[in-house]
Write a protein that holds these residues in place. Structure first.
Motif, PDB file in Angstrom:
ATOM      1  N   GLN A 185       0.813  -1.225   0.000  1.00 48.99           N
ATOM      2  CA  GLN A 185       0.000   0.000   0.000  1.00 48.99           C
ATOM      3  C   GLN A 185       0.848   1.277   0.000  1.00 48.99           C
ATOM      4  O   GLN A 185       0.647   2.176   0.803  1.00 48.99           O
ATOM      5  N   SER A 186       1.802   1.327  -0.931  1.00 50.42           N
ATOM      6  CA  SER A 186       2.612   2.541  -1.066  1.00 50.42           C
ATOM      7  C   SER A 186       1.767   3.699  -1.565  1.00 50.42           C
ATOM      8  O   SER A 186       2.025   4.853  -1.228  1.00 50.42           O
ATOM      9  N   TRP A 187       0.783   3.408  -2.400  1.00 49.25           N
ATOM     10  CA  TRP A 187      -0.183   4.399  -2.857  1.00 49.25           C
ATOM     11  C   TRP A 187      -1.445   3.663  -3.271  1.00 49.25           C
ATOM     12  O   TRP A 187      -1.511   2.429  -3.217  1.00 49.25           O
ATOM     13  N   SER A 188      -2.454   4.394  -3.688  1.00 55.13           N
ATOM     14  CA  SER A 188      -3.721   3.750  -4.043  1.00 55.13           C
ATOM     15  C   SER A 188      -4.415   4.529  -5.157  1.00 55.13           C
ATOM     16  O   SER A 188      -4.141   5.710  -5.376  1.00 55.13           O
ATOM     17  N   TYR A 189      -5.319   3.830  -5.848  1.00 55.65           N
ATOM     18  CA  TYR A 189      -6.177   4.435  -6.861  1.00 55.65           C
ATOM     19  C   TYR A 189      -7.598   4.387  -6.318  1.00 55.65           C
ATOM     20  O   TYR A 189      -8.254   3.335  -6.356  1.00 55.65           O
ATOM     21  N   PRO A 190      -8.085   5.507  -5.801  1.00 56.86           N
ATOM     22  CA  PRO A 190      -9.317   5.475  -5.017  1.00 56.86           C
ATOM     23  C   PRO A 190     -10.604   5.305  -5.821  1.00 56.86           C
ATOM     24  O   PRO A 190     -11.625   4.897  -5.255  1.00 56.86           O
ATOM     25  N   ASP A 191     -10.603   5.605  -7.109  1.00 54.91           N
ATOM     26  CA  ASP A 191     -11.850   5.622  -7.869  1.00 54.91           C
ATOM     27  C   ASP A 191     -12.161   4.257  -8.472  1.00 54.91           C
ATOM     28  O   ASP A 191     -11.269   3.445  -8.742  1.00 54.91           O
ATOM     29  N   PHE A 192     -13.454   4.054  -8.733  1.00 53.74           N
ATOM     30  CA  PHE A 192     -13.905   2.801  -9.348  1.00 53.74           C
ATOM     31  C   PHE A 192     -13.540   2.779 -10.831  1.00 53.74           C
ATOM     32  O   PHE A 192     -13.508   3.804 -11.512  1.00 53.74           O
ATOM     33  N   ALA A 193     -13.268   1.568 -11.350  1.00 50.42           N
ATOM     34  CA  ALA A 193     -13.050   1.381 -12.786  1.00 50.42           C
ATOM     35  C   ALA A 193     -13.344  -0.066 -13.141  1.00 50.42           C
ATOM     36  O   ALA A 193     -13.095  -0.975 -12.346  1.00 50.42           O
ATOM     37  N   TYR A 194     -13.882  -0.271 -14.334  1.00 49.36           N
ATOM     38  CA  TYR A 194     -14.102  -1.630 -14.822  1.00 49.36           C
ATOM     39  C   TYR A 194     -12.787  -2.289 -15.228  1.00 49.36           C
ATOM     40  O   TYR A 194     -12.676  -3.516 -15.225  1.00 49.36           O
TER      41      TYR A 194
END
Length: 280
Positions: free
Chosen positions: A110-119
């Motif tokens: 978990q160095s960084w994250s992509y918070p938004d939803f995507a298919y």
């Protein structure tokens, strides 16, 4: 029009220029060629900045960014602004970057994250993310051609490949056995200490230390990373509450990644005939 612009930029017929006028015109050509080499980078970053966070037409923004990135790449090949061999190099770096992303966002790291939803998310990473790494490869590929780059006093090729693999491995292993980036940077500095890149901004060859080029490219990637996090494309843990500048240490990480990218591009473009291997 871009093809004609390329021909204009790459026209290296001798010019009757001297003094300040030559310096100014060469500087302008240097800037234009760098900007042209960043065609994919600028196009993709523009879409990133303009894309609404909610997406468009019910399509999440991460998915739209993937479609746009693919469209830009295939347009560049169709318009003969990029060759199929160059596209292969970009795709390989996309895969290398995606593997790193998947590891960095995993639950134990978990160095960084992509918070938004995507298919089009896989292992928590939107597939467009690999294109951010591929942008670096695209720039180097394009700049190699635009500036007619030649490398002198390149270290033995197996050494360059070894240090590139160790740099890549350190991005994974430093979570378990310590961060050895500065040792690797010292090794790279020694390896490339005599290496110079010869480039042609206008009609005469110029040269600079290759390591300086790695550091400068790393700095501009760090600036782009600040823009990306500011727009919420991804977040570091310290940016979840409120945005803050990306730590300056990331500059060194990107500079090391540029060394790895350079090695990949050099290998896939089969340019060993243009490289002067230092004698033992």
């Amino acid at each position: 029009m871009l093809a004609a612009f390329d021909n204009l930029l790459m026209d290296d017929r001798p010019r009757m220029l001297a003094g300040l006028r030559r310096g100014l015109i060469e500087f302008l050509y240097f800037g234009f060629k760098n900007a042209r080499s960043c065609l994919f980078v600028f196009s993709f970053m523009a879409i990133v900045l303009l894309m609404p966070r909610a997406g468009l037409f019910g399509i999440p923004r991460y998915d739209l960014l993937l479609l746009v990135a693919l469209g830009i790449q295939f347009w560049m090949v169709y318009a003969k602004l990029e060759t199929w061999d160059e596209l292969k190099a970009v795709c390989l770096f996309h895969m290398v970057g995606f593997a790193l992303e998947a590891f960095k966002v995993s639950g134990s790291i978990q160095s960084w994250s992509y918070p938004d939803f995507a298919y089009t998310k896989l292992f928590g990473v939107p597939l467009f993310a690999g294109f951010m790494y591929a942008s670096v490869g695209s720039y180097i590929v394009q700049a190699w051609r635009m500036f007619d780059l030649r490398i002198r006093h390149h270290p033995p090729y197996w050494m360059a490949a070894t240090i590139a693999l160790l740099i890549y491995a350190n991005f994974f292993t430093h979570h378990y056995i310590g961060d050895y980036r500065w040792y690797l940077a010292a090794c790279a500095l020694g390896l490339y200490s005599r290496t110079v890149v010869i480039y042609r901004p206008l009609d005469r060859d110029r040269q600079m230390p290759l390591m300086l080029g790695f550091v400068l490219i790393g700095f501009f990637i760090w600036l782009a990373e600040n823009i990306g996090t500011f727009w919420g494309m991804w977040r570091y843990p310290n940016q979840l509450g409120a945005w803050s500048i990306v730590h300056i240490s990331k500059w060194s990480s990107w500079s090391l990644l540029v060394i790895m990218t350079f090695t990949i591009v050099a290998s896939l473009k089969h340019i060993k005939s243009k490289i002067h291997i230092a004698e033992a």
